[in-house]
Design a protein around this motif. Structure first.
Motif, mmCIF file in Angstrom:
data_model
loop_
_atom_site.group_PDB
_atom_site.id
_atom_site.type_symbol
_atom_site.label_atom_id
_atom_site.label_comp_id
_atom_site.label_asym_id
_atom_site.label_seq_id
_atom_site.Cartn_x
_atom_site.Cartn_y
_atom_site.Cartn_z
ATOM 1 N N PHE A 19 7.888 -17.139 16.585
ATOM 2 C CA PHE A 19 8.160 -17.558 15.201
ATOM 3 C C PHE A 19 9.639 -17.388 14.848
ATOM 4 O O PHE A 19 10.159 -18.056 13.968
ATOM 5 N N TYR A 20 10.283 -16.429 15.524
ATOM 6 C CA TYR A 20 11.556 -15.928 15.008
ATOM 7 C C TYR A 20 12.805 -16.586 15.569
ATOM 8 O O TYR A 20 13.577 -15.975 16.291
ATOM 9 N N ASP A 21 13.007 -17.867 15.232
ATOM 10 C CA ASP A 21 14.327 -18.462 15.437
ATOM 11 C C ASP A 21 15.049 -18.366 14.091
ATOM 12 O O ASP A 21 14.590 -17.666 13.178
ATOM 13 N N ASP A 29 11.776 -14.608 3.331
ATOM 14 C CA ASP A 29 11.099 -15.113 2.124
ATOM 15 C C ASP A 29 9.716 -14.475 1.967
ATOM 16 O O ASP A 29 9.295 -14.155 0.861
ATOM 17 N N ILE A 30 9.022 -14.315 3.089
ATOM 18 C CA ILE A 30 7.700 -13.668 3.048
ATOM 19 C C ILE A 30 7.835 -12.253 2.498
ATOM 20 O O ILE A 30 7.084 -11.833 1.620
ATOM 21 N N MET A 31 8.822 -11.519 3.000
ATOM 22 C CA MET A 31 9.004 -10.121 2.564
ATOM 23 C C MET A 31 9.324 -10.029 1.070
ATOM 24 O O MET A 31 9.074 -9.006 0.451
ATOM 25 N N TYR A 85 2.722 -7.246 0.233
ATOM 26 C CA TYR A 85 2.928 -5.889 -0.264
ATOM 27 C C TYR A 85 3.561 -4.942 0.776
ATOM 28 O O TYR A 85 4.081 -3.901 0.429
ATOM 29 N N LEU A 86 3.483 -5.289 2.055
ATOM 30 C CA LEU A 86 3.881 -4.336 3.115
ATOM 31 C C LEU A 86 5.304 -3.800 2.934
ATOM 32 O O LEU A 86 5.544 -2.588 3.011
ATOM 33 N N THR A 87 6.235 -4.723 2.705
ATOM 34 C CA THR A 87 7.646 -4.351 2.635
ATOM 35 C C THR A 87 7.915 -3.407 1.467
ATOM 36 O O THR A 87 8.589 -2.392 1.618
ATOM 37 N N GLY A 128 7.597 -1.790 9.538
ATOM 38 C CA GLY A 128 7.054 -3.111 9.204
ATOM 39 C C GLY A 128 5.668 -3.390 9.741
ATOM 40 O O GLY A 128 5.197 -4.512 9.668
ATOM 41 N N SER A 129 4.988 -2.383 10.299
ATOM 42 C CA SER A 129 3.688 -2.600 10.951
ATOM 43 C C SER A 129 3.805 -3.669 12.032
ATOM 44 O O SER A 129 2.874 -4.438 12.269
ATOM 45 N N ASN A 130 4.958 -3.693 12.686
ATOM 46 C CA ASN A 130 5.162 -4.653 13.778
ATOM 47 C C ASN A 130 4.163 -4.454 14.912
ATOM 48 O O ASN A 130 3.817 -5.409 15.608
ATOM 49 N N GLY A 144 1.199 -4.200 14.645
ATOM 50 C CA GLY A 144 0.010 -4.980 14.282
ATOM 51 C C GLY A 144 -0.102 -6.326 14.984
ATOM 52 O O GLY A 144 -1.174 -6.932 14.996
ATOM 53 N N ASN A 145 0.976 -6.794 15.569
ATOM 54 C CA ASN A 145 0.915 -8.046 16.333
ATOM 55 C C ASN A 145 0.253 -7.848 17.702
ATOM 56 O O ASN A 145 0.001 -8.809 18.419
ATOM 57 N N LEU A 146 -0.006 -6.591 18.061
ATOM 58 C CA LEU A 146 -0.615 -6.305 19.362
ATOM 59 C C LEU A 146 -2.083 -5.918 19.198
ATOM 60 O O LEU A 146 -2.427 -5.110 18.334
ATOM 61 N N ALA A 206 -1.955 -11.836 1.196
ATOM 62 C CA ALA A 206 -0.646 -11.541 1.791
ATOM 63 C C ALA A 206 -0.308 -12.521 2.918
ATOM 64 O O ALA A 206 0.857 -12.764 3.213
ATOM 65 N N TYR A 207 -1.357 -13.070 3.551
ATOM 66 C CA TYR A 207 -1.146 -13.967 4.690
ATOM 67 C C TYR A 207 -1.534 -15.411 4.384
ATOM 68 O O TYR A 207 -1.662 -16.237 5.281
ATOM 69 N N ASN A 208 -1.757 -15.681 3.092
ATOM 70 C CA ASN A 208 -2.136 -17.038 2.709
ATOM 71 C C ASN A 208 -1.629 -17.300 1.297
ATOM 72 O O ASN A 208 -2.408 -17.580 0.394
ATOM 73 N N ILE A 241 4.548 -20.344 1.950
ATOM 74 C CA ILE A 241 5.638 -19.822 2.791
ATOM 75 C C ILE A 241 5.085 -19.345 4.138
ATOM 76 O O ILE A 241 5.659 -19.631 5.196
ATOM 77 N N THR A 242 3.941 -18.654 4.094
ATOM 78 C CA THR A 242 3.334 -18.191 5.343
ATOM 79 C C THR A 242 2.891 -19.371 6.207
ATOM 80 O O THR A 242 3.040 -19.353 7.432
ATOM 81 N N ALA A 243 2.381 -20.420 5.548
ATOM 82 C CA ALA A 243 1.992 -21.630 6.286
ATOM 83 C C ALA A 243 3.204 -22.222 7.003
ATOM 84 O O ALA A 243 3.136 -22.578 8.181
ATOM 85 N N ALA A 244 4.336 -22.294 6.299
ATOM 86 C CA ALA A 244 5.559 -22.849 6.891
ATOM 87 C C ALA A 244 6.035 -21.971 8.051
ATOM 88 O O ALA A 244 6.497 -22.474 9.084
ATOM 89 N N PHE A 245 5.897 -20.659 7.879
ATOM 90 C CA PHE A 245 6.281 -19.689 8.916
ATOM 91 C C PHE A 245 5.431 -19.901 10.171
ATOM 92 O O PHE A 245 5.944 -19.977 11.290
ATOM 93 N N ASN A 246 4.131 -20.047 9.966
ATOM 94 C CA ASN A 246 3.195 -20.258 11.073
ATOM 95 C C ASN A 246 3.503 -21.579 11.796
ATOM 96 O O ASN A 246 3.565 -21.638 13.025
ATOM 97 N N THR A 303 -2.384 -18.236 16.501
ATOM 98 C CA THR A 303 -0.956 -17.947 16.582
ATOM 99 C C THR A 303 -0.559 -16.483 16.357
ATOM 100 O O THR A 303 0.511 -16.063 16.788
ATOM 101 N N GLU A 304 -1.377 -15.722 15.629
ATOM 102 C CA GLU A 304 -0.922 -14.360 15.331
ATOM 103 C C GLU A 304 -2.077 -13.441 14.990
ATOM 104 O O GLU A 304 -3.058 -13.883 14.394
ATOM 105 N N ILE A 305 -1.980 -12.172 15.388
ATOM 106 C CA ILE A 305 -2.866 -11.175 14.791
ATOM 107 C C ILE A 305 -2.004 -10.162 14.039
ATOM 108 O O ILE A 305 -0.867 -9.859 14.430
ATOM 109 N N SER A 306 -2.518 -9.709 12.913
ATOM 110 C CA SER A 306 -1.856 -8.679 12.120
ATOM 111 C C SER A 306 -2.898 -7.601 11.861
ATOM 112 O O SER A 306 -3.671 -7.685 10.912
ATOM 113 N N GLN A 307 -2.922 -6.625 12.747
ATOM 114 C CA GLN A 307 -3.965 -5.590 12.725
ATOM 115 C C GLN A 307 -3.756 -4.622 11.560
ATOM 116 O O GLN A 307 -2.619 -4.251 11.256
HETATM 117 C C1 AVJ Z 1 6.388 -8.752 11.127
HETATM 118 C C2 AVJ Z 1 4.440 -8.762 12.461
HETATM 119 C C3 AVJ Z 1 4.624 -7.220 10.662
HETATM 120 O O1 AVJ Z 1 2.054 -9.437 10.775
HETATM 121 O O2 AVJ Z 1 2.553 -8.802 8.766
HETATM 122 C C4 AVJ Z 1 4.025 -11.941 8.036
HETATM 123 C C5 AVJ Z 1 4.561 -11.007 10.393
HETATM 124 N N1 AVJ Z 1 3.099 -12.906 9.691
HETATM 125 N N2 AVJ Z 1 3.273 -12.925 7.561
HETATM 126 C C6 AVJ Z 1 2.867 -9.251 9.867
HETATM 127 C C7 AVJ Z 1 3.913 -11.928 9.391
HETATM 128 C C8 AVJ Z 1 2.721 -13.538 8.564
HETATM 129 C C9 AVJ Z 1 4.347 -9.554 10.101
HETATM 130 N N3 AVJ Z 1 4.942 -8.606 11.096
#
Ligand code: AVJ
Length: 322
Positions: free
Chosen positions: A32-34, A43-45, A51-53, A161-163, A165-167, A205-207, A212-217, A281-285
């Motif tokens: 995702f990160y170019d 923008d998401i943050m 709320y995470l940030t 950032g709960s990074n 969570g992508n694993l 938070a993810y929708n 913006i999240t759709a554009a990110f995805n 495309t992504e998991i956010s655990q």
């Molecule tokens: C950067 C991986 C923590 O999963 O919450 C934000 C990335 N994806 N919105 C997350 C993300 C969709 C974010 N991390």
């Protein structure tokens, strides 16, 4: 086979080829990160739904001293190594405390985005000119090997950032185990874990409504178009988010709204999509104390202490090697 194999000369090419040839289809969120992806994540943050940030910022601002003193070395100074710092806004709270309270330290941010690393280094050179910054570009797993070189004095490894969570859990355990292997008894691992909460809060938070999240995805498709000569019609894919409150796993998908064929020139690949076929495309655990405890146990780490925000949405844990 031989002709296509010779084309797959970067991890990006190899993984896109594999993921889009698989059933069900998938792509890795690390792509995702170019430049545009970094901007979209900024923008998401900043969105109210994400709320995470804000929660983690609150934790670091409220408990700056307690966290900072946890980091403090006995005599030789320390290396503060951060994996995935992004724009460094949250980290700066700690960096400033350390700079103002006689810490002797080097800050070593490591990010997969070259663009993010450059912007952060520039920003820190302006805002905190006295700080020693030694930035690097790299992927988590490849960077871990290099961490072993930092064993001359105390080190603190930070992943905000709960990074993590992508694993998925097995990969998270592999990651934590490698971090543990790079640690000495006095070293500290400081990590953010987004917590289980009202499933609606997580879905929102993810929708987000603004898309913006759709554009990110979808940015991963745009990136494939640009870098690999793909012809994805991005507007024909729909962003879809689901959250399973039992497992704590949020999953993102791109769903093909009609049947289509996509070709990716540099991979020598034609991909067929059925109508409503998915690309994961992504998991956010999401976590709770029990899961974090279990992950730590499996990885040879123990929780020393933790800090949470007012609402209990998010938690930062400090781990030591057992
Ligand atoms: C950067 C991986 C923590 O999963 O919450 C934000 C990335 N994806 N919105 C997350 C993300 C969709 C974010 N991390």
């Amino acid at each position: 086979m031989a002709t296509t194999a010779t084309l797959l000369d970067t991890p990006f090419k190899k993984e896109v080829f594999e993921g889009l040839s698989a059933f069900p289809k998938y792509l890795s969120s690390k792509y995702f990160y170019d430049k545009k992806g970094d901007r979209l994540f900024q923008d998401i943050m900043a969105m109210p739904e994400y709320y995470l940030t804000g929660c983690e910022f609150q934790i670091l601002s409220t408990y700056t001293e307690a966290i900072g003193e946890l980091f403090r070395d006995r005599e030789n100074g320390l290396d503060l190594i951060e994996l995935g710092p992004g724009d460094g806004k949250k980290t700066k709270v700690l960096l400033k405390y350390m700079a103002e309270n006689n810490f002797n330290f080097v800050y070593k941010p490591i990010d997969i985005s070259e663009n993010a690393v450059e912007m952060l280094s520039e920003n820190l050179a302006n805002e905190m000119p006295a700080l020693t910054v030694d930035a690097e570009v790299g992927e988590y797993f490849e960077v871990l090997e290099r961490l072993k070189g930092f064993n001359k004095r105390k080190k603190v490894i930070m992943v905000l950032g709960s990074n993590i969570g992508n694993l998925k859990h097995p990969k998270a355990i592999e990651f934590l185990t490698k971090l543990k292997d790079a640690m000495l008894p006095d070293d500290l691992l400081f990590m953010g874990f987004d917590q289980k909460k009202n499933p609606q809060t997580i879905l929102d938070a993810y929708n987000d409504k603004a898309g913006i999240t759709a554009a990110f995805n979808k940015n991963v498709l745009i990136r494939i178009n640009r870098e690999l000569g793909g012809n994805f019609q991005v507007e024909k894919f729909k962003h879809w988010e689901m959250y399973n409150p039992e497992t704590g796993t949020a999953k993102s998908f791109l769903v093909a709204t009609e049947a289509m064929q996509v070709s990716i020139e540099k991979l020598g690949l034609t991909v067929n999509f059925e109508q409503w076929e998915t690309v994961h495309t992504e998991i956010s655990q999401k976590y709770d104390d029990k899961i974090v405890q279990w992950l730590a146990e499996q990885s040879g780490l123990e929780i020393e202490t933790s800090f949470t925000d007012e609402k209990g949405y998010y938690k930062n844990y400090a781990f030591r090697k057992v």
